[in-house]
Design a protein around this motif. Structure first.
Motif, PDB file in Angstrom:
ATOM      1  N   SER A 187       5.879  10.388   9.141  1.00 54.49           N
ATOM      2  CA  SER A 187       5.331  10.562  10.256  1.00 54.49           C
ATOM      3  C   SER A 187       4.160  10.933  10.472  1.00 54.49           C
ATOM      4  CB  SER A 187       5.995  12.161  11.525  1.00 54.49           C
ATOM      5  OG  SER A 187       4.775  11.997  12.014  1.00 54.49           O
ATOM      6  N   SER A 188       3.104  10.734   9.700  1.00 54.36           N
ATOM      7  CA  SER A 188       1.955  10.964   9.348  1.00 54.36           C
ATOM      8  C   SER A 188       1.468   9.431   8.387  1.00 54.36           C
ATOM      9  CB  SER A 188       0.601  11.916   8.228  1.00 54.36           C
ATOM     10  OG  SER A 188      -0.043  11.633   8.463  1.00 54.36           O
ATOM     11  N   TRP A 189       2.159   8.834   8.307  1.00 52.80           N
ATOM     12  CA  TRP A 189       2.245   7.547   7.736  1.00 52.80           C
ATOM     13  C   TRP A 189       2.083   6.656   8.314  1.00 52.80           C
ATOM     14  CZ3 TRP A 189       6.213   2.930   6.511  1.00 52.80           C
ATOM     15  CH2 TRP A 189       5.556   2.801   5.589  1.00 52.80           C
ATOM     16  N   TYR A 190       3.290   6.924   9.971  1.00 55.46           N
ATOM     17  CA  TYR A 190       3.215   5.942  10.715  1.00 55.46           C
ATOM     18  C   TYR A 190       2.485   6.346  12.099  1.00 55.46           C
ATOM     19  CZ  TYR A 190       8.070   3.591   9.557  1.00 55.46           C
ATOM     20  OH  TYR A 190       9.281   2.901   8.923  1.00 55.46           O
ATOM     21  N   ASP A 191       1.909   7.255  11.905  1.00 54.61           N
ATOM     22  CA  ASP A 191       0.715   7.557  12.914  1.00 54.61           C
ATOM     23  C   ASP A 191      -0.513   6.271  12.409  1.00 54.61           C
ATOM     24  OD1 ASP A 191       1.625   9.037  14.858  1.00 54.61           O
ATOM     25  OD2 ASP A 191       0.904  10.903  13.545  1.00 54.61           O
ATOM     26  N   PHE A 192      -0.958   6.777  11.260  1.00 57.42           N
ATOM     27  CA  PHE A 192      -1.551   5.487  11.095  1.00 57.42           C
ATOM     28  C   PHE A 192      -1.295   3.860  11.135  1.00 57.42           C
ATOM     29  CE2 PHE A 192      -3.574   3.636   6.715  1.00 57.42           C
ATOM     30  CZ  PHE A 192      -4.811   3.880   7.090  1.00 57.42           C
ATOM     31  N   LEU A 193       0.028   4.327  10.658  1.00 54.83           N
ATOM     32  CA  LEU A 193       0.052   2.620  11.155  1.00 54.83           C
ATOM     33  C   LEU A 193      -0.158   1.984  12.413  1.00 54.83           C
ATOM     34  CD1 LEU A 193       3.588   2.329   9.415  1.00 54.83           C
ATOM     35  CD2 LEU A 193       1.602   0.897   8.495  1.00 54.83           C
ATOM     36  N   VAL A 194       0.682   3.395  13.844  1.00 52.63           N
ATOM     37  CA  VAL A 194       0.271   2.655  15.001  1.00 52.63           C
ATOM     38  C   VAL A 194      -0.982   2.732  15.257  1.00 52.63           C
ATOM     39  CG1 VAL A 194      -0.045   3.904  17.531  1.00 52.63           C
ATOM     40  CG2 VAL A 194       2.516   4.203  15.720  1.00 52.63           C
ATOM     41  N   LYS A 195      -1.999   3.063  14.497  1.00 56.04           N
ATOM     42  CA  LYS A 195      -3.367   3.429  15.112  1.00 56.04           C
ATOM     43  C   LYS A 195      -4.262   1.384  14.175  1.00 56.04           C
ATOM     44  CE  LYS A 195      -4.351   8.174  14.254  1.00 56.04           C
ATOM     45  NZ  LYS A 195      -5.412   9.317  14.041  1.00 56.04           N
ATOM     46  N   LEU A 196      -3.040   1.280  13.381  1.00 53.54           N
ATOM     47  CA  LEU A 196      -3.601  -0.275  13.035  1.00 53.54           C
ATOM     48  C   LEU A 196      -2.893  -1.173  13.749  1.00 53.54           C
ATOM     49  CD1 LEU A 196      -3.750   0.916   9.007  1.00 53.54           C
ATOM     50  CD2 LEU A 196      -5.715   0.450  10.519  1.00 53.54           C
ATOM     51  N   ARG A 197      -2.093  -1.006  14.914  1.00 57.40           N
ATOM     52  CA  ARG A 197      -1.377  -1.455  15.369  1.00 57.40           C
ATOM     53  C   ARG A 197      -0.441  -2.713  14.818  1.00 57.40           C
ATOM     54  NH1 ARG A 197      -4.281  -4.770  19.644  1.00 57.40           N
ATOM     55  NH2 ARG A 197      -2.241  -5.150  20.933  1.00 57.40           N
ATOM     56  N   ALA A 198      -0.271  -2.004  13.578  1.00 57.66           N
ATOM     57  CA  ALA A 198       1.273  -2.621  12.613  1.00 57.66           C
ATOM     58  C   ALA A 198       2.418  -1.954  12.555  1.00 57.66           C
ATOM     59  CB  ALA A 198       0.985  -1.702  11.215  1.00 57.66           C
ATOM     60  N   VAL A 199       2.511  -0.952  13.769  1.00 55.74           N
ATOM     61  CA  VAL A 199       3.228  -1.043  14.817  1.00 55.74           C
ATOM     62  C   VAL A 199       3.480   0.108  16.162  1.00 55.74           C
ATOM     63  CG1 VAL A 199       5.083  -0.217  12.227  1.00 55.74           C
ATOM     64  CG2 VAL A 199       3.634   1.545  13.895  1.00 55.74           C
ATOM     65  N   GLU A 200       4.085  -0.336  17.007  1.00 60.39           N
ATOM     66  CA  GLU A 200       4.176  -0.241  18.425  1.00 60.39           C
ATOM     67  C   GLU A 200       4.014   1.345  18.634  1.00 60.39           C
ATOM     68  OE1 GLU A 200       6.433  -2.463  20.935  1.00 60.39           O
ATOM     69  OE2 GLU A 200       5.217  -3.991  20.587  1.00 60.39           O
ATOM     70  N   ALA A 201       4.920   1.539  17.992  1.00 56.78           N
ATOM     71  CA  ALA A 201       5.706   3.442  17.546  1.00 56.78           C
ATOM     72  C   ALA A 201       6.318   4.360  16.669  1.00 56.78           C
ATOM     73  CB  ALA A 201       6.837   3.767  18.965  1.00 56.78           C
ATOM     74  N   ASN A 202       5.320   5.508  16.456  1.00 54.87           N
ATOM     75  CA  ASN A 202       5.633   6.604  15.251  1.00 54.87           C
ATOM     76  C   ASN A 202       7.394   6.665  15.502  1.00 54.87           C
ATOM     77  OD1 ASN A 202       6.770   8.159  13.067  1.00 54.87           O
ATOM     78  ND2 ASN A 202       4.935   9.279  13.571  1.00 54.87           N
ATOM     79  N   PRO A 203       8.858   6.323  14.428  1.00 54.27           N
ATOM     80  CA  PRO A 203       9.975   6.289  14.647  1.00 54.27           C
ATOM     81  C   PRO A 203      10.329   7.383  14.043  1.00 54.27           C
ATOM     82  CG  PRO A 203       9.485   4.824  13.041  1.00 54.27           C
ATOM     83  CD  PRO A 203       8.423   4.885  13.243  1.00 54.27           C
ATOM     84  N   VAL A 204       9.446   8.043  13.547  1.00 51.19           N
ATOM     85  CA  VAL A 204       9.801   9.198  13.241  1.00 51.19           C
ATOM     86  C   VAL A 204       9.374  10.564  14.363  1.00 51.19           C
ATOM     87  CG1 VAL A 204       9.692  11.968  11.514  1.00 51.19           C
ATOM     88  CG2 VAL A 204       8.742   9.206  10.670  1.00 51.19           C
ATOM     89  N   SER A 205       8.711  10.754  15.450  1.00 50.25           N
ATOM     90  CA  SER A 205       8.290  11.378  16.675  1.00 50.25           C
ATOM     91  C   SER A 205       9.516  12.125  17.565  1.00 50.25           C
ATOM     92  CB  SER A 205       7.418  10.859  17.719  1.00 50.25           C
ATOM     93  OG  SER A 205       7.587   9.253  18.006  1.00 50.25           O
ATOM     94  N   GLY A 206      10.666  11.356  17.693  1.00 50.33           N
ATOM     95  CA  GLY A 206      12.152  11.111  18.036  1.00 50.33           C
ATOM     96  C   GLY A 206      12.883  11.365  17.054  1.00 50.33           C
ATOM     97  N   ALA A 207      12.845  11.158  15.901  1.00 49.41           N
ATOM     98  CA  ALA A 207      13.824  11.662  14.985  1.00 49.41           C
ATOM     99  C   ALA A 207      14.637  13.476  15.134  1.00 49.41           C
ATOM    100  CB  ALA A 207      13.117  11.519  13.333  1.00 49.41           C
ATOM    101  N   ASP A 208      15.904  13.804  14.408  1.00 54.75           N
ATOM    102  CA  ASP A 208      15.945  15.006  14.539  1.00 54.75           C
ATOM    103  C   ASP A 208      15.623  15.566  13.082  1.00 54.75           C
ATOM    104  OD1 ASP A 208      17.163  18.081  15.167  1.00 54.75           O
ATOM    105  OD2 ASP A 208      18.798  16.803  14.966  1.00 54.75           O
ATOM    106  N   ARG A 209      14.552  16.875  13.419  1.00 57.96           N
ATOM    107  CA  ARG A 209      14.188  17.492  12.393  1.00 57.96           C
ATOM    108  C   ARG A 209      14.648  18.895  11.758  1.00 57.96           C
ATOM    109  NH1 ARG A 209       7.108  16.506  11.197  1.00 57.96           N
ATOM    110  NH2 ARG A 209       7.825  14.494  13.035  1.00 57.96           N
TER     111      ARG A 209
END
Length: 333
Positions: free
Chosen positions: A102-124
């Motif tokens: 999730s932290s890794w994808y948050d970093f990608l979102v900030k760089l606009r490499a992805v539009e949204a963090n896919p882990v944020s909606g996952a079932d942990r």
């Protein structure tokens, strides 16, 4: 700085796949952006590498996955076994791996490499904050462990006494212990002290108890004599091997278990340096040290973490009902 091959999106642009050979550099950029211990960095590297390998095996583009893919990965992790122990991964381990992603994808979102963090909606997986898998020690078992350390002889005995004293009396994390340097020792307002960088990159300082200071001084005096120098001339790591290399965390794990076995502690094979950290919190609270002081000493950001370390927190002897009753009895005289 990120290399040019890492994708940055403009609005409406298609999301490209991570370039071959580029994910490692990207992960390092993400890790450099966070204040983490080297041990945590290594764990996060493995977590991201495991996810990328899973995506590659399933021919998934890591930049195009959604929460359903993350859920599938999470379910596979829950059925996986740890390489070292052969036991199923605990919910806490699975949650930590997904938290790293999730932290890794948050970093990608900030760089606009992805539009949204896919882990944020996952079932942990649910992690019980009131439970810890670490095997604890009673005060009497800690005493027995220290006695076994004191009884040791040999070239590493003085170093081992200093290491165990720092773990038992200060409740240090093993990573904090092995990262200490000779220059971290000092004195402040009549206190012997040690300074170090704790979890999250936070500067910390702790007081050395008289017994811990004695153990550290005896070890340094012995080490200086072996090198034929004065103690103030010593430099480098505080705890070293016979070759002068920094003592590593795995050696400390083995040391604690060996001493616990010698001390006759039944659960010696399940103990770790963290067991002494738990014992520190439990004993401090049992002796009446306020929760906030124990929290500060242990470097916890959340008092709930400190409470989880307190193995005696549910002991009925500490039920506040007794305090209320005793106060009422005093008033009635």
């Amino acid at each position: 700085m990120l290399r040019p091959e890492f994708p940055v999106l403009s609005r409406g642009a298609a999301r490209p796949a991570l370039p071959d050979g580029g994910s490692g550099d990207f992960t390092e950029a993400w890790l450099r952006n966070r204040r983490l211990s080297e041990h945590t960095r290594d764990a996060y590297r493995r977590d991201v590498a495991g996810w990328l390998a899973w995506c590659a095996a399933g021919e998934l583009d890591p930049l195009r996955v959604n929460f359903l893919d993350v859920n599938s990965y999470g379910r596979e992790l829950e059925g996986a076994t740890a390489a070292r122990s052969g036991r199923p991964l605990s919910p806490a381990t699975v949650a930590r791996k997904l938290s790293a992603l999730s932290s890794w994808y948050d970093f990608l979102v900030k760089l606009r490499a992805v539009e949204a963090n896919p882990v944020s909606g996952a079932d942990r997986p649910h992690v019980d904050r009131d439970h810890s898998a670490t095997v604890g020690l009673t005060p009497e078992e800690v005493d027995a462990l220290l006695a076994a350390t004191e009884a040791e002889t040999g070239p590493a005995a003085a170093r081992n006494r200093a290491a165990v004293a720092l773990l038992a009396d200060l409740g240090l994390r093993v990573g904090e212990l092995v990262s200490l340097n000779v220059t971290d020792l000092g004195a402040e307002r009549g206190h012997r002290s040690v300074r170090f960088v704790g979890k999250g990159g936070k500067p910390r300082r702790r007081a050395l108890t008289p017994s811990t200071a004695y153990a550290v001084d005896a070890y340094l005096a012995e080490r200086a004599a072996a090198q034929q120098v004065a103690v103030p001339e010593l430099a480098g790591p505080l705890l070293v091997t016979a070759t002068g290399a920094r003592l590593d965390r795995h050696s400390v794990f083995r040391l604690v278990r060996r001493l616990a076995r010698t001390a006759g502690i039944p659960a010696w094979a399940q103990l770790s340096p963290h067991s002494l950290r738990h014992a520190f919190a439990t004993t401090a609270r049992a002796e009446g040290v306020p929760l906030e002081d124990v929290q500060d000493a242990m470097g916890h950001a959340d008092p709930r973490t400190t409470r989880r370390y307190d193995r005696d927190r549910h002991n009925l002897d500490r039920d506040p009902a007794y305090v209320i009753w005793a106060a009422r009895a005093r008033r009635r005289g």
